[in-house]
Structures are given as structure tokens and as C-alpha cells.
Design a protein around this motif. Structure first.
Motif, PDB file in Angstrom:
ATOM      1  N   PRO A 123      -5.732  11.637  -0.429  1.00  0.00           N
ATOM      2  CA  PRO A 123      -6.443  10.773  -1.599  1.00  0.00           C
ATOM      3  C   PRO A 123      -5.386  10.738  -2.750  1.00  0.00           C
ATOM      4  N   GLY A 124      -4.923   9.437  -2.960  1.00  0.00           N
ATOM      5  CA  GLY A 124      -4.039   9.330  -4.269  1.00  0.00           C
ATOM      6  C   GLY A 124      -2.703   9.170  -3.912  1.00  0.00           C
ATOM      7  N   PHE A 146       1.700   7.432  -6.147  1.00  0.00           N
ATOM      8  CA  PHE A 146       0.460   8.195  -6.583  1.00  0.00           C
ATOM      9  C   PHE A 146      -0.511   7.420  -7.495  1.00  0.00           C
ATOM     10  N   ARG A 147      -1.798   7.331  -6.888  1.00  0.00           N
ATOM     11  CA  ARG A 147      -2.795   6.660  -7.484  1.00  0.00           C
ATOM     12  C   ARG A 147      -3.783   7.485  -8.303  1.00  0.00           C
ATOM     13  N   MET A 148      -3.850   7.525  -9.498  1.00  0.00           N
ATOM     14  CA  MET A 148      -4.255   8.678 -10.505  1.00  0.00           C
ATOM     15  C   MET A 148      -5.637   8.846 -10.244  1.00  0.00           C
ATOM     16  N   ASN A 149      -6.696   7.834  -9.880  1.00  0.00           N
ATOM     17  CA  ASN A 149      -8.032   7.856  -9.456  1.00  0.00           C
ATOM     18  C   ASN A 149      -8.466   7.037  -8.399  1.00  0.00           C
ATOM     19  N   GLN A 150      -9.806   7.075  -8.132  1.00  0.00           N
ATOM     20  CA  GLN A 150     -10.260   6.243  -7.030  1.00  0.00           C
ATOM     21  C   GLN A 150     -11.099   5.149  -7.764  1.00  0.00           C
ATOM     22  N   LYS A 151     -11.025   4.873  -9.023  1.00  0.00           N
ATOM     23  CA  LYS A 151     -11.941   3.862  -9.715  1.00  0.00           C
ATOM     24  C   LYS A 151     -11.298   2.387  -9.232  1.00  0.00           C
ATOM     25  N   PRO A 205      -4.137   3.872 -12.826  1.00  0.00           N
ATOM     26  CA  PRO A 205      -2.621   4.026 -13.137  1.00  0.00           C
ATOM     27  C   PRO A 205      -1.889   4.394 -11.749  1.00  0.00           C
ATOM     28  N   TYR A 206      -0.996   3.712 -11.638  1.00  0.00           N
ATOM     29  CA  TYR A 206      -0.130   3.755 -10.273  1.00  0.00           C
ATOM     30  C   TYR A 206       1.155   3.977 -10.470  1.00  0.00           C
ATOM     31  N   PHE A 207       1.850   5.020  -9.934  1.00  0.00           N
ATOM     32  CA  PHE A 207       3.039   5.467 -10.158  1.00  0.00           C
ATOM     33  C   PHE A 207       4.174   5.681  -9.089  1.00  0.00           C
ATOM     34  N   GLY A 245      -0.209  -0.465 -12.739  1.00  0.00           N
ATOM     35  CA  GLY A 245      -1.683  -0.376 -12.461  1.00  0.00           C
ATOM     36  C   GLY A 245      -1.987  -0.905 -11.177  1.00  0.00           C
ATOM     37  N   GLN A 246      -3.241  -0.633 -10.563  1.00  0.00           N
ATOM     38  CA  GLN A 246      -3.662  -1.087  -9.063  1.00  0.00           C
ATOM     39  C   GLN A 246      -5.086  -1.259  -9.509  1.00  0.00           C
ATOM     40  N   TYR A 247      -5.585  -2.477  -9.155  1.00  0.00           N
ATOM     41  CA  TYR A 247      -6.820  -2.760  -8.961  1.00  0.00           C
ATOM     42  C   TYR A 247      -7.583  -3.519  -7.869  1.00  0.00           C
TER      43      TYR A 247
END
Length: 223
Positions: free
Chosen positions: A80-81, A123-128, A132-134, A178-180
Motif C-alpha cells: 500500500p502506497g 510513494f503515494r501518501m494516502n489512498q484518497k 501527493p505522489y513522490f 500528485g495522483q488522482y
């Protein structure tokens, strides 16, 4: 030939990763405008003549080279993430250089071309839906012959090639954006990237320090 072997190995790897489960493998179409700052140090470039009389191109000092990249990316989510990605991108950069003063009026347009292979950790900070995406990792560049257009006053325009040294060229990169997620399958990623060219390893003949800035956009589909 080495490029096609690399493509085959990447495709085989992506196929192997997809068997680990659903919603793990994402294939994306990538594109970005790029700007590269390069410090040339008294560099003479010698285009292939193809039987023509050609002039060397003298490059010196700081240059900003605009361009673009496009290609395909495969991303594998292993926790996850956390995910890793690679792919095949094509990059082209353009610069223009006036003729040497003693040669007369005119200029040469150089279009540098590269096959780029990214190897990145994300790394994706959360699952919303929006997060933010690093990214961190490296680019491996495999230059292919550049195109040169030499325009000289009173003489025919020449269309030439500039041979490329053997690669790969290594870059270290950082990205934050960011990722949407539109839904469970489709995602949009927008990420500014900054990279520094480390150069070739193993006794490379020349190295022009350079930094690259790009705005990478990707549309992905998750299987």
C-alpha cells in the motif's frame, strides 16, 4: 540491437509481474515538456559528411535546450502506497548554434535524440482519490544519432547526422506531484521532475554537466 533486447526483457518482466494479483500492474502513457541546462566546455561536434563538405559545430558555455519526451510506463504496486516502475520513453532536445565568425552567416540546428529507460520508486501518501505522489530513482539514456540542419548563407541547406557515443548515460532524479484516481482503473499523475546527469561509467570520453526539469503527465490503466 541492444535496445530491442532491453524492450523484450522489460515486456517479459511486466508480464511476469501481472500474475501476482489484480490491481497491481498499471500501464501508462507518459508525456512531458523538458528543459535541459547544459554546460558545454569548448566542444567541437563533427557531423557525418555523407560525402558532403561539412563544418564542425563549436559549442561552449551554458545552454538551455527545450524539448519533449513521450512513451509508455509500467508500474507495479507491491505494498500500500509503494510501487516501482520502468518503461520506454523517447526524448528529443533542440539547440541552435551560429556558424563560426570566420565561416560567414548561418546557423546549425541540432536535434538530440535519446531512448530513455526509467527505473523509479514511488510513494503515494494516502489512498484518497487525490494524493501527493513522490518518486526517486534513475534514468538510463541510450542516445541515437542526432539530426543536424546546417543553414549557410548563399549555400544549400544540409541535412546531416551526428553520431552518438555508446550509452548508457545515468541520471539521478527526484519528483514530487500528485495522483488522482478517476475510478478503480484509471488514474492521472502530474509530477514535476528534476534530474542531474551523472554521465557514463567506465572511462567515458567526455562529460558535459547538465540538469533537467520536466513536467511529467501520465494517464494510467490498472489491471
Amino acid at each position: 540491437m541492444r535496445i530491442w533486447i532491453l524492450v523484450w526483457l522489460l515486456l517479459l518482466s511486466f508480464r511476469a509481474m501481472s500474475v501476482f494479483g489484480q490491481h497491481k500492474l498499471t500501464l501508462s502513457v507518459a508525456g512531458a515538456p523538458t528543459f535541459v541546462r547544459t554546460d558545454f566546455s569548448y566542444r567541437y561536434l563533427f557531423p557525418d559528411s555523407d560525402g558532403q563538405v561539412v563544418e564542425p559545430i563549436f559549442m561552449n558555455g551554458e545552454r538551455w535546450l527545450p524539448g519533449y519526451l513521450t512513451g509508455l510506463t509500467a508500474t507495479y504496486t507491491w505494498a500500500p502506497g509503494w510501487s516501482v516502475s520502468s518503461g520506454i520513453w523517447y526524448q528529443q532536445l533542440t539547440t541552435r548554434q551560429p556558424r563560426l565568425a570566420i565561416a560567414g552567416d548561418g546557423r546549425s540546428t541540432i536535434r538530440y535524440r535519446t531512448i530513455r529507460v526509467p527505473a523509479l520508486l514511488h510513494f503515494r501518501m494516502n489512498q484518497k482519490r487525490l494524493s501527493p505522489y513522490f518518486s526517486f530513482g534513475t534514468f538510463l539514456d541510450f542516445p541515437i544519432p542526432s539530426r543536424v540542419i546546417a543553414e549557410r548563407e548563399g549555400l544549400p541547406t544540409q541535412y546531416l547526422r551526428l553520431s552518438a557515443d555508446t550509452g548508457p548515460i545515468f541520471h539521478i532524479i527526484l519528483g514530487a506531484g500528485g495522483q488522482y484516481r478517476l475510478n478503480d482503473r484509471i488514474s492521472l499523475t502530474l509530477q514535476p521532475l528534476a534530474s542531474y546527469k551523472l554521465g557514463r561509467f567506465g572511462g567515458a570520453g567526455m562529460h558535459d554537466p547538465s540538469y533537467e526539469i520536466s513536467m511529467l503527465a501520465q494517464v494510467g490503466y490498472t489491471f
